[in-house]
Design an enzyme around this catalytic site. Sequence first.
Site, mmCIF file in Angstrom:
data_model
loop_
_atom_site.group_PDB
_atom_site.id
_atom_site.type_symbol
_atom_site.label_atom_id
_atom_site.label_comp_id
_atom_site.label_asym_id
_atom_site.label_seq_id
_atom_site.Cartn_x
_atom_site.Cartn_y
_atom_site.Cartn_z
ATOM 1 N N GLY A 123 0.822 -1.200 0.000
ATOM 2 C CA GLY A 123 0.000 0.000 0.000
ATOM 3 C C GLY A 123 0.858 1.253 0.000
ATOM 4 O O GLY A 123 2.065 1.212 0.279
ATOM 5 N N CYS A 124 0.236 2.370 -0.304
ATOM 6 C CA CYS A 124 0.974 3.623 -0.440
ATOM 7 C C CYS A 124 1.462 4.136 0.917
ATOM 8 O O CYS A 124 2.658 4.423 1.084
ATOM 9 C CB CYS A 124 0.120 4.663 -1.140
ATOM 10 S SG CYS A 124 -1.571 4.797 -0.534
ATOM 11 N N TYR A 125 0.556 4.262 1.876
ATOM 12 C CA TYR A 125 0.994 4.696 3.202
ATOM 13 C C TYR A 125 2.037 3.736 3.769
ATOM 14 O O TYR A 125 3.088 4.177 4.271
ATOM 15 C CB TYR A 125 -0.182 4.795 4.169
ATOM 16 C CG TYR A 125 -1.124 5.962 3.949
ATOM 17 C CD1 TYR A 125 -0.682 7.273 4.086
ATOM 18 C CD2 TYR A 125 -2.453 5.752 3.634
ATOM 19 C CE1 TYR A 125 -1.548 8.340 3.910
ATOM 20 C CE2 TYR A 125 -3.337 6.818 3.453
ATOM 21 C CZ TYR A 125 -2.879 8.110 3.595
ATOM 22 O OH TYR A 125 -3.732 9.168 3.425
ATOM 23 N N THR A 168 4.219 1.857 2.310
ATOM 24 C CA THR A 168 5.525 2.029 1.673
ATOM 25 C C THR A 168 6.290 3.190 2.303
ATOM 26 O O THR A 168 7.473 3.073 2.649
ATOM 27 C CB THR A 168 5.348 2.267 0.156
ATOM 28 O OG1 THR A 168 4.794 1.090 -0.429
ATOM 29 C CG2 THR A 168 6.678 2.603 -0.519
ATOM 30 N N SER A 169 5.601 4.313 2.470
ATOM 31 C CA SER A 169 6.299 5.493 3.002
ATOM 32 C C SER A 169 6.731 5.284 4.447
ATOM 33 O O SER A 169 7.795 5.748 4.858
ATOM 34 C CB SER A 169 5.414 6.733 2.883
ATOM 35 O OG SER A 169 4.349 6.707 3.818
#
Lengths: 346, 346, 346, 346
Positions: free
Chosen positions: B148-150, B152-153
Amino acid sequence: MLKIAIVGASGYTGLELIRILHCHPEVAVTCLTSEQNAGKRISDVFQTLRGRCDIVLENLEPVRVAEKADIIFTALPHKAAMEVVPTFLKLGKKVIDLSADYRLSDPAVYGAWYEPHINPANLKKAVYGLPEIRRAKIKGAKLIANPGCYPTSIILGMAPLLKAGMLDLDSIIADSASGVTGAGRSAKVDSLYSEVNEGYRAYGAGGVHRHTPEIEQELSLLAGKTVRLTFTPHLAPMDRGILSTIYGMPKNSTTTGKLVKLYTEFYAGEPFVRVLPRGSLPSTSFVRGSNFCDIAPLVDDRTGRIIVISAIDNLVKGASGQAVQNMNLMCGFPETMGLEGLALFP
Amino acid sequence: MLKIAIVGASGYTGLELIRILHCHPEVAVTCLTSEQNAGKRISDVFQTLRGRCDIVLENLEPVRVAEKADIIFTALPHKAAMEVVPTFLKLGKKVIDLSADYRLSDPAVYGAWYEPHINPANLKKAVYGLPEIRRAKIKGAKLIANPGCYPTSIILGMAPLLKAGMLDLDSIIADSASGVTGAGRSAKVDSLYSEVNEGYRAYGAGGVHRHTPEIEQELSLLAGKTVRLTFTPHLAPMDRGILSTIYGMPKNSTTTGKLVKLYTEFYAGEPFVRVLPRGSLPSTSFVRGSNFCDIAPLVDDRTGRIIVISAIDNLVKGASGQAVQNMNLMCGFPETMGLEGLALFP
Amino acid sequence: MLKIAIVGASGYTGLELIRILHCHPEVAVTCLTSEQNAGKRISDVFQTLRGRCDIVLENLEPVRVAEKADIIFTALPHKAAMEVVPTFLKLGKKVIDLSADYRLSDPAVYGAWYEPHINPANLKKAVYGLPEIRRAKIKGAKLIANPGCYPTSIILGMAPLLKAGMLDLDSIIADSASGVTGAGRSAKVDSLYSEVNEGYRAYGAGGVHRHTPEIEQELSLLAGKTVRLTFTPHLAPMDRGILSTIYGMPKNSTTTGKLVKLYTEFYAGEPFVRVLPRGSLPSTSFVRGSNFCDIAPLVDDRTGRIIVISAIDNLVKGASGQAVQNMNLMCGFPETMGLEGLALFP
Amino acid sequence: MLKIAIVGASGYTGLELIRILHCHPEVAVTCLTSEQNAGKRISDVFQTLRGRCDIVLENLEPVRVAEKADIIFTALPHKAAMEVVPTFLKLGKKVIDLSADYRLSDPAVYGAWYEPHINPANLKKAVYGLPEIRRAKIKGAKLIANPGCYPTSIILGMAPLLKAGMLDLDSIIADSASGVTGAGRSAKVDSLYSEVNEGYRAYGAGGVHRHTPEIEQELSLLAGKTVRLTFTPHLAPMDRGILSTIYGMPKNSTTTGKLVKLYTEFYAGEPFVRVLPRGSLPSTSFVRGSNFCDIAPLVDDRTGRIIVISAIDNLVKGASGQAVQNMNLMCGFPETMGLEGLALFP
C-alpha cells in the site's frame, strides 16, 4: 465610533483586519501605514478594497498615527513592533500587537529564539490574547500580545486535557499543517505558486520553529508544570488554514465519549469554539474566512493514545479575527461583533 | 517482449501502469480490462493515451486474459482481486496484485479488517513486494502483494531504526498526508474539486484505517517484536504524493548526524531511496511522477525524540512504479528499467 | 554521445531540459550555468535531480562553456541570449535559443517590442524552430530560434486554415490561458501562491504582449499575406499548460466535419500533433509533461464562426520539449527520441 | 423579520444563500428542503454551519413550505423549479427562482434549448433579475428569474456598448472561464479534484451551452436588435469565479479612455459594479465571496477591436448574492443589506 489605525497594512493580516472591520458597526478605520507602499491607496495594493476602503497609505510616524486613532493594531514583523508600541502606549492608546514581540513573558526566552528584547518594561503589561483562556484579563488590558496561528490551534486543542491534568506531559506531539498565507506576502521563491503547488512538506522540524516556546509557555501555564513538546509544522498547498493533529498519552485510559464530554463542557458558551460530535473531524475548509476553532478529541483504542484535531483559519482565529475579538473585549463591545460571518465554503 | 495484461485498467493505478510501461523496452501491454468501460478504447477514457495506446477495453474473463499475457497486474478493489488471481496462477502466469488481498499473511487479520479471505491457500506464496526489504524473495515470486501507499512510506522510513533496535516500540506515531488520487477515480462528493480544495483534514483517525495492520505486520517483522503504532492519515489538496512524518523515542539518545549516517548506509546502493543530507527535507513535489522515496531522519534535541520524514508519489513508488520495479526483479530485467524518469517539477 | 550545455539552468525551462535529456540515449549533459547559483550543485537548487544530476553550476563564460559542449541550449532572458550566442556560433557550436532574441526576422520589429537588436547579423541564419512548419530547414540549421509558448499553440492551431486560405484575415482572435510557470522562477509578489490561487485573470490585454509580433510573423508567412490578430493572454491557477481558443470567420461557410478532415490530413504523420475527433476537446491536463499539441477545430453553426482549440504543456512543446525535438532534427536522431513520455495525469 | 424558505438547500447556491442571509438583519431562514438529505440537519451536510444554522432539512411539500415562509428561493435544477413555483405564487408568496425556468421569455426558445415549458402562464409575470438593467421592475415583481452566472458577467460587460449602439452586432465573442462550483455538487467523475486540477479546458464550445439564448435575449433587448454571439465557456481549476473576456468591433474607432468614461458614467451609483481605471484588470480572486462585478473596457489599438473583461463570483453576483439583492429590492430593504462583505482574498 472608535477610530482604528492599522500599522503594517499591506500584508495579509493587515488586509484581513480591514476586511473584518469593514463590517464592524462600532469602529472606523482611519489610518493605514506601509513603508513599501506609502502614498498609494490601499485599494491599489489590494483591488478587493476598491470603492470600499480607498485610504492612502502613509509612512509609520508613531505620533501622527496615534493622533488619528483610539486603538492601534500593529501588524509588523517582530522587532519592528516593539520599536513603536511603547510610543503608542505612552500616548494612551490601546494596542493589539499581532507580532511575536510581547507573547513571551520572559525576555530571556525571547532573546534565545529571536534577538535581545528592547522593551522588557512593557512585557508585564502585555496580556496574551487568547480569550477562551484569559478573557477577564483581556478586558482590562492596554496591550494585547495577539497569539500566533499555530499556538492558537494547539493551545485550544490541549487546554481541556491539561487543565484536567490527564496527560503524561512528556508525550505531547503537535503535527500541524498551514496554508501559504502563513509565510506572508513577501516575494520569495519558496512561496511561488509553482514551488508550493502539489507539494506537502515539513519545515522547521526538530523543535526549531519560533512558535515552539510560545506554545510551551501557555501549555505549561495550563498544566501548572513545565511542558516540552515536539512540534512539526508543515506547508500545505492552500491559501489559508491550520490543522493541528496533536498526540498525547493519558495517565489513565479514557474513551472518545469521555473526551467529547470534557471538551464540550470546557468550551460551553464559547462563541467561537465548536467541539465536534464523535465521528466528525475538522477541516480547514470548514472554517475558512471565519473565526471558529473546530476541535475533535478522540482515543486510538489500540494504543490508548489521545488524538486531538483542531482547525482554524490562520488569518482569522489565528491572527486578525482573534485580534478583533480581543478589541471587542477591551472596548466592551459584544465579543462576536463583526465576527459573525460564516466560513466561505467552497 | 513479454506481454502484459492490466486488469482494472480504467482507474488511476491502471493508467499509471500504462504510462510507465509505455517507456519500458522489454514489455508490451496487450490486454486491458474494465467492467465499466468495456468496449471503449482506453484512449477514450484517458485522452492522454490517444495515439500511443488505443487498446479496446474488455470484460474480465480470466482465462481469456491469461491467454493474452505473460504477466498480469491486478489493479482491482480488494476482494475482486482474490476472485481472479487463483485462476491466473493456475494457468502459470506471474501476478502482481495492487490490491490489499495478499498483503496480510494472516487470513484472520485480513478477516478482521476487511472480510473473510476466500483464497488463503495462495497467501503463503505471496511475497510482500517491497524490494528494499525483500529483494531476494521477490526475484523468485509468482505472486506479488504490492504494498500500500501509506505502508511504503512508513516502512521505508522506519526500517533502519527498527533493524537497529534503536526505538522504544510503544512510541511510534505516523502522521501522513496524501493527495486525492489515493481515493481512486470513483464519483464521490467527498472527492469533488470544490470539496477538497483549500481543505486539509484527517480521516480514519484513531487506528481505523485499513493500512494499519499492514504497516504493523511489516514493522513487527523488521523489529523482531510486535509493534503497535498510531497512524493518522490526512487528505491534502493535491493530486499526488504521500508525506509521512513519523515520531519515535530512541532507547538511548542520539543525534541527527548519526541517524543520517545510519540511513545512508542502510540504503546504500538502493536506486530509488534517497537519504537527504542534514538540513534538507522532502516534499511530495520533489518526487512527483518518479519512483523515488526521499527520507530525512532527524532528532528533536529538546525532547530527544526522533523524527523521520519520508515522501513518495502514491501512484508510483506507492503503487504502479513499485509494481513495475517488482516485475523487473521477477523477470530478471534491470531493476530501474522504465523507471528512470525524473520527477515532474513544477 | 553528444555533449550538451544548458546556459541558464536554474530556471524552469532549464530544469525541464535536464529532465527530458536525462532519458535521451544519445546525449549527455556536461555543463550547466547559472549566475545566481554558481558553485552550487543543480540538485541543491532542484531536489528532484538529487542522485541523478549533481553537476555543479558555473558562471557563464562562453568560451569555457563551448569547450565542454557540442550543442548549447540558451535558456536566458532576452538580450542576455544574444550577448553570448555569437560566440557559441563562432566556435562552431550548434545553438538552440529559447529566448525571444532570434525569433523575429526583422530587427526593427524586435526593436519596437523589446529593445535595439545587437546581433542582427545572425538573424538570417536563425531558423524559427517549429518542426511541423519548417522541418527541412531545421535539419540544416546552426541556430534555432525556439518558438514561444503562446505562439506554438496558436500557430499550430491556425496553420491548416491559413495554408488553405480559408479565413477572413481580419477576424482572428486568440484567447489563451497559461499556467504560472510561464512567468518564470523569479521572486515576484504577483506569482506568489496566495496571489495566483483562485484567480483567473487577463494580462497584457489590448495587443501589448510581446508574443504578438511573433505570432503575426508566422501567421503572415502561412497566409502569404499580412495578418493582424487580437491576442489576449490569461493567467490560470495551475503550474503548466497553455490552452488557446482561437476564433476566425471563414470566407465561405464550412462544417466541423470538414475542418477535422482538413486538420487530420494536414498533420498526418506528425508525431506530436493530435487532431481530436469531433466531440472531444483538449485540456492542458491531457498534455501535461508531454510534447503533444492537441487540437480540436469546430464550427459554431449559429454564427458560422470557426473555433480552434489547442493545448500544449508550455514547458515541453512550448519550450524545452520542442527544443529537444529541434535538437533531434539537427543531429539526425529520430525526431521523437527522449520525447516519448506520456502525459502525467492526474 | 421576514421568513425565508430555501428550496433545494443542499447544493452550493443553497449553502451560499444561507451564508449570506445569516448576516442579513431583516430576515430569518425558517425552512430548508432537500430530497437527498431530508431528515438531516443542514449543519451535518455542511459543517461550516454548525452552531449557527442547524435547521433540519425537509422534503419539498410546496404547501407546507409556503406556510413557513414569506419569501421563497428556489435553488432547484431546471424543470423541478417550474413544478413548484406556480403553487408558491398562488399562495401569495414572493419567489426568487435561481433555475433557468423563467429566464427565457419565449417558451419556444426554452423548448428548443431545454424541454417543453410546463408553466408558460407565469413567464410573463417573471422579471429577469439583473438590478443594474431592470431595477424598477424588480421592485414590483412577484417572481424573479435570477440570471445565470455567465449571462450576468457578459450582459453587465456589454450593456454600456449596446445601449450606446456602438458595436457591430455580428462581431461579438464572449470567452469565459468558470470555477468548478458552477458544475454543482453532484458526484461526477468530471468534477473530481484530480480530473479538474491542473486542467484548463473548453466545454460546450460551438454555441451549444444553454446560457447562449439567455445571453442573446438580454443583449438583443439592450441593442434593440437581434444579437447572435459566439460564446465559449471554459473550466478553470478553482472553486469560484467567472471571468469573461468579450470581443467586439466598434462601428467607429474609439479609445480606451472613452470607453472607461462611458462605463463609469453608465454604472455611476451602482453599488456592486466597479469600472476599473485604465491599466487595472479584473481577477476572479478580487471578487471572491463578494457581490461585485469588476469591469475593464479597453481597445486593442492595433486592430481597433474592443475588449471588455468582467469578473464576478459565480455563486454570489452570479447566483445567491444577486438573488438577495433582488430580494432587497422586492422588499424595500436597502439594496446592499447583507451584501456588504468584502472579497475574501487571498
